[in-house]
Design a protein around this motif. Structure first.
Motif, PDB file in Angstrom:
ATOM      1  N   ALA A   5       0.836  -1.208   0.000  1.00 28.61           N
ATOM      2  CA  ALA A   5       0.000   0.000   0.000  1.00 28.61           C
ATOM      3  C   ALA A   5       0.867   1.252   0.000  1.00 28.61           C
ATOM      4  O   ALA A   5       0.598   2.223  -0.718  1.00 28.61           O
ATOM      5  N   LEU A  60      -5.397   4.030  -4.643  1.00 28.20           N
ATOM      6  CA  LEU A  60      -5.126   3.068  -3.570  1.00 28.20           C
ATOM      7  C   LEU A  60      -6.227   2.010  -3.497  1.00 28.20           C
ATOM      8  O   LEU A  60      -5.963   0.837  -3.221  1.00 28.20           O
ATOM      9  N   GLN A  61      -7.460   2.461  -3.742  1.00 29.72           N
ATOM     10  CA  GLN A  61      -8.624   1.571  -3.647  1.00 29.72           C
ATOM     11  C   GLN A  61      -8.492   0.398  -4.636  1.00 29.72           C
ATOM     12  O   GLN A  61      -8.851  -0.731  -4.315  1.00 29.72           O
ATOM     13  N   LEU A  99      -5.965  -2.035  -3.088  1.00 29.90           N
ATOM     14  CA  LEU A  99      -6.337  -2.636  -1.800  1.00 29.90           C
ATOM     15  C   LEU A  99      -7.695  -3.318  -1.832  1.00 29.90           C
ATOM     16  O   LEU A  99      -8.098  -3.905  -0.842  1.00 29.90           O
ATOM     17  N   SER A 125     -12.376   4.305   3.086  1.00 35.86           N
ATOM     18  CA  SER A 125     -11.230   4.276   2.172  1.00 35.86           C
ATOM     19  C   SER A 125     -10.439   5.590   2.264  1.00 35.86           C
ATOM     20  O   SER A 125      -9.205   5.592   2.245  1.00 35.86           O
ATOM     21  N   ARG A 133      -8.418   5.663   5.452  1.00 36.11           N
ATOM     22  CA  ARG A 133      -7.265   4.771   5.379  1.00 36.11           C
ATOM     23  C   ARG A 133      -6.155   5.413   4.543  1.00 36.11           C
ATOM     24  O   ARG A 133      -4.969   5.312   4.882  1.00 36.11           O
ATOM     25  N   THR A 134      -6.544   6.069   3.476  1.00 41.79           N
ATOM     26  CA  THR A 134      -5.539   6.761   2.641  1.00 41.79           C
ATOM     27  C   THR A 134      -4.808   7.817   3.471  1.00 41.79           C
ATOM     28  O   THR A 134      -3.572   7.919   3.434  1.00 41.79           O
ATOM     29  N   LEU A 152      -2.433   6.235   5.921  1.00 40.27           N
ATOM     30  CA  LEU A 152      -1.194   5.793   5.265  1.00 40.27           C
ATOM     31  C   LEU A 152      -0.284   6.982   4.948  1.00 40.27           C
ATOM     32  O   LEU A 152       0.937   6.919   5.144  1.00 40.27           O
TER      33      LEU A 152
END
Lengths: 185, 341
Positions: free
Chosen positions: A122, A180-181, A184, B42, B45-46, B49
């Motif tokens: 990620a 990213l989606q 992941l 989402s 979470r991005t 990170l």
């Protein structure tokens, strides 16, 4: 470096204390280098840019009125220098360089727990996604999410309105989320 | 609040920039919309990170390198930096300027008669002496028509006149030395057997004649010993000579003749006295093994006396009579030594 210390460094710099400049570079070297590296995509370019930023700060100290924080002033010099460099002809090769830098950030296949591997993957995707953002969006993510500047500081550093900062930052984050989606999911 | 409204405020919510009333409406939509809930997770979470990415650090020795670069450089290096750097810009410009200056100098040297004459007159320095070829190039057979046809077209009428006079003189003279001297004095002429270039001579007397004290051919005769020590007279002589030399390449001689002498040194002295006495100016002197070619300008009023003076020195045979002339008469005297004359 605390702001109280910063004021002290400023006083010493203006008084011509040669150690003061060394203290300034020591305190801000990593922040300036990190922004330059994220924007330019290569360590060599980033080091050259960071060095130029400190030299410009050294020369332009007399123009610094102290209304902004010293860190904001340095971020402003760094951001504008990198954006200017990217906008010039020197930026033609930046994409290839960024790609190389991103490849260097890929996780090594050394095994480990599945969650660790997933996180590394990620992060690698995120590195790549940041590198592929347009420069005017990338600088927003770098200054806000990686360096922790406030909206006001970003607006001041780049000479933008708060509304522009807000919209560019949000678009950049949503773009990163989308990329990213896919990985992941 | 629609899904788009909710998603457009993700950043505001994450950064705590949403007003309390808007935040309530946003929260209410999120609780009943699973699609927006998934998007928000989402997004969160991005951001997590992003905030967790390690910061790149400056390389070792970075501070020292910056401090070294910030130190003021010594003034010679600063000067060199301003003059020569950036090399990619200044080097081509400086090279181009150098080429321009060189081209300009060559152009001036080729276009200015005075410069051309100065280059010819100065000749090589004594140390630059170079031996002539052991066998000089033979004089080509005269083929007037073929030669004229082969010659490049000439637009300068004066040079054409000069050439025709030279050819006429050479053709009418029975003496090969005289022919050779006449040809040598003409730029287009080929070298003759036994005649070496003016800048080179095997005979000491010829070297002396070819290299006068001032480095200008013929000045020794124009300025006799008694007068040479007077600087003002020397200057006047140089100015007159320079003016005359400037006309040299464009004016053909009005009279060309052959002066046969028994003793060349005595003839040279007598000729020098004659030139001084009549106020004439020597323009060019081309020495050779068996003779010498002298070009001079004689005041029109003194020409008759000058011709009588030449007849007294030796056997003076003009190839053409003076028909008309302006203030000065250009005379080309071909001095040829004839033992037992």
């Amino acid at each position: 470096m605390q702001e109280g210390t910063t004021a002290d460094v400023l006083e010493r710099l203006r008084a011509g204390d040669p150690r003061a400049f060394e203290d300034l570079v020591t305190a801000y070297q990593h922040r300036v280098f990190a922004v330059a590296y994220r924007m330019l995509g290569s360590r060599a370019e980033a080091e050259e840019a960071a060095q130029e930023v400190f030299l410009r700060a050294h020369r332009g100290l007399a123009d610094f009125r102290g209304e902004a924080k010293l860190s904001t002033w340095l971020y402003a010099i760094t951001s504008r220098f990198c954006l200017s460099r990217l906008a010039s002809g020197q930026a033609r090769f930046e994409r290839a360089r960024r790609d190389q830098a991103v490849l260097a950030d890929l996780p090594s296949p050394d095994g480990g727990a599945p969650e660790v591997l997933e996180r590394r993957e990620a992060e690698a995707t995120l590195h790549r996604a940041i590198a592929e953002l347009a420069e005017d969006r990338r600088i927003m993510v770098v200054l806000r999410d990686l360096e922790g500047l406030s909206y006001d500081e970003i607006a001041e550093s780049l000479g933008l309105t708060l509304g522009t900062v807000r919209s560019r930052l949000h678009r950049a984050r949503m773009e990163l989320k989308e990329r990213l989606q896919k990985v992941l999911a | 609040m629609t899904c788009d409204d909710v998603r457009a405020r993700f950043s505001d919510v994450a950064d705590g920039r949403l007003a309390a009333r808007e935040r309530i409406a946003w929260q209410a939509h999120l609780e009943r919309c699973t699609e927006c809930q998934r998007e928000w997770k989402s997004f969160e979470r991005t951001l997590a990170l992003l905030h967790g990415l390690p910061r790149h650090r400056a390389p070792e020795g970075f501070v020292e390198r910056v401090l070294a670069a910030a130190r003021p450089r010594p003034w010679p290096r600063r000067l060199a930096h301003h003059v020569f750097l950036p090399l990619r810009v200044k080097l081509p410009m400086e090279a181009a300027a150098l080429v321009l200056v060189a081209v300009g100098a060559v152009y001036l040297a080729h276009r200015t008669p005075v410069m051309q004459e100065a280059m010819r007159d100065s000749g090589p320095a004594p140390g630059d002496w170079q031996p002539a070829p052991a066998v000089p190039a033979p004089l080509p057979a005269r083929e007037p028509d073929a030669q004229r046809a082969a010659a490049p077209p000439r637009s300068d009428a004066a040079r054409e006149l000069k050439k025709s006079v030279s050819e006429k003189t050479a053709a009418s003279s029975p003496d090969p030395v005289e022919r050779a001297l006449t040809r040598e004095a003409t730029p287009e002429a080929a070298p003759a057997p036994g005649i070496t270039a003016p800048s080179r001579s095997d005979q000491p007397e010829e070297r002396l004649a070819a290299t006068p004290p001032e480095g200008r051919g013929g000045a020794r005769i124009a300025e006799p010993p008694g007068v040479a020590s007077a600087p003002r007279v020397q200057d006047a002589g140089r100015i007159a000579r320079r003016e005359a030399v400037s006309r040299l390449s464009t004016v053909a001689p009005a009279v060309t003749g052959r002066l046969a002498v028994e003793n060349r040194d005595a003839a040279e002295r007598a000729l020098a006295e004659l030139i001084t006495r009549l106020g004439a100016t020597e323009l060019r002197r081309t020495p050779a093994e068996n003779g010498m070619l002298v070009e001079l300008e004689v005041p029109r009023a003194q020409y008759a006396e000058f011709a009588r003076g030449l007849a007294a020195i030796g056997g003076w045979t003009p190839h053409e009579e003076l028909v008309e002339a302006s203030a000065d008469v250009r005379v080309r005297v071909i001095v040829i030594r004839q033992p037992g004359r």
